[in-house]
Motif scaffolding. Sequence first.
Motif, PDB file in Angstrom:
ATOM      1  N   ARG A   1     -37.746 -18.742  -8.431  1.00 23.34           N
ATOM      2  CA  ARG A   1     -37.731 -18.321  -7.028  1.00 23.34           C
ATOM      3  C   ARG A   1     -37.952 -19.508  -6.092  1.00 23.34           C
ATOM      4  O   ARG A   1     -37.312 -19.602  -5.037  1.00 23.34           O
ATOM      5  CB  ARG A   1     -38.780 -17.237  -6.811  1.00 23.34           C
TER       6      ARG A   1
ATOM      7  N   ARG B   1     -31.717 -17.511   1.054  1.00 26.12           N
ATOM      8  CA  ARG B   1     -32.724 -16.528   1.458  1.00 26.12           C
ATOM      9  C   ARG B   1     -32.555 -15.270   0.621  1.00 26.12           C
ATOM     10  O   ARG B   1     -31.438 -14.796   0.420  1.00 26.12           O
ATOM     11  CB  ARG B   1     -32.570 -16.173   2.925  1.00 26.12           C
ATOM     12  N   PHE B   2     -33.672 -14.724   0.167  1.00 28.74           N
ATOM     13  CA  PHE B   2     -33.633 -13.485  -0.603  1.00 28.74           C
ATOM     14  C   PHE B   2     -34.958 -12.762  -0.426  1.00 28.74           C
ATOM     15  O   PHE B   2     -35.943 -13.361   0.014  1.00 28.74           O
ATOM     16  CB  PHE B   2     -33.343 -13.764  -2.085  1.00 28.74           C
ATOM     17  N   ASP B   3     -34.976 -11.491  -0.762  1.00 26.32           N
ATOM     18  CA  ASP B   3     -36.185 -10.672  -0.662  1.00 26.32           C
ATOM     19  C   ASP B   3     -37.057 -10.968  -1.876  1.00 26.32           C
ATOM     20  O   ASP B   3     -36.754 -10.530  -2.981  1.00 26.32           O
ATOM     21  CB  ASP B   3     -35.793  -9.188  -0.609  1.00 26.32           C
ATOM     22  N   ASP B   4     -38.114 -11.720  -1.691  1.00 21.58           N
ATOM     23  CA  ASP B   4     -38.978 -12.173  -2.792  1.00 21.58           C
ATOM     24  C   ASP B   4     -40.001 -11.088  -3.136  1.00 21.58           C
ATOM     25  O   ASP B   4     -41.172 -11.173  -2.789  1.00 21.58           O
ATOM     26  CB  ASP B   4     -39.666 -13.479  -2.397  1.00 21.58           C
ATOM     27  N   ARG B   5     -39.529 -10.043  -3.828  1.00 21.97           N
ATOM     28  CA  ARG B   5     -40.407  -8.933  -4.215  1.00 21.97           C
ATOM     29  C   ARG B   5     -41.271  -9.323  -5.406  1.00 21.97           C
ATOM     30  O   ARG B   5     -40.864 -10.144  -6.227  1.00 21.97           O
ATOM     31  CB  ARG B   5     -39.565  -7.721  -4.620  1.00 21.97           C
TER      32      ARG B   5
ATOM     33  N   GLY C   1     -29.199 -10.697  -4.223  1.00 18.29           N
ATOM     34  CA  GLY C   1     -28.386  -9.845  -3.363  1.00 18.29           C
ATOM     35  C   GLY C   1     -27.001 -10.407  -3.122  1.00 18.29           C
ATOM     36  O   GLY C   1     -26.534 -11.305  -3.821  1.00 18.29           O
TER      37      GLY C   1
ATOM     38  N   ARG D   1     -22.548 -10.793  -5.551  1.00 14.69           N
ATOM     39  CA  ARG D   1     -23.878 -10.209  -5.715  1.00 14.69           C
ATOM     40  C   ARG D   1     -24.529 -10.886  -6.915  1.00 14.69           C
ATOM     41  O   ARG D   1     -23.980 -10.831  -8.016  1.00 14.69           O
ATOM     42  CB  ARG D   1     -23.738  -8.713  -5.939  1.00 14.69           C
TER      43      ARG D   1
END
Length: 196
Positions: free
Chosen positions: A118, A127-131, A60, A15
């Motif tokens: 990023r 790949r990741f959640d680009d918040r 993540g 993680r």
Amino acid sequence: MTEAAADREPPATVRLFVAVAPPDEAKAELERALAPTYEAHPRLRWNRIEDWHITLAFLGELPSGVVPGLRTALEAVAATQAAVALELSGSGHFDDRVLWCGLRGDVTGLHRLASATRAAVAASGVRFDDRPLSPHLTLARARRDNPDGVPQAAAELSGFAGRPWRAERLHLVGSNFARGPEPIRYRDVASWPLTG
């Protein structure tokens, strides 16, 4: 490291997140200001001071095989980005459950560093959640059996204004998965000086 630990297989997944961290002096200053709040709210799950950080990109759970590529990509980012002048300041909360300390100073520079980070992570194939970035330092979380206290603690810390410091290193950080009452633990996978 013990021999048994050295013989273990690396974990299949890890993680990860990318962050900057305040220097020890800034952490100590905030810790002193928090003393009455710690005392007033002992049932909050307080983060360990040595783990305080500002997340730039939460990646993540990923296969551990992505780490070498991330190291290369983030080292290149650090070589092109300058240190960022910041101050820990004020406080707030997310959903009455997460207590945080805010930031002021060169927040634009912090956003620039996060954007470069990023972009490099994405270019490396991860790949990741680009918040959207909401710069903060997480201090504590409410326990499920005791949701009260976070808004009050945020109000108590709202006037805090720390001295200026510089975020001078980019960190790739690994964390464990918190189970039950165990706190989350963090460890540097690698870090690089911001020399751009």
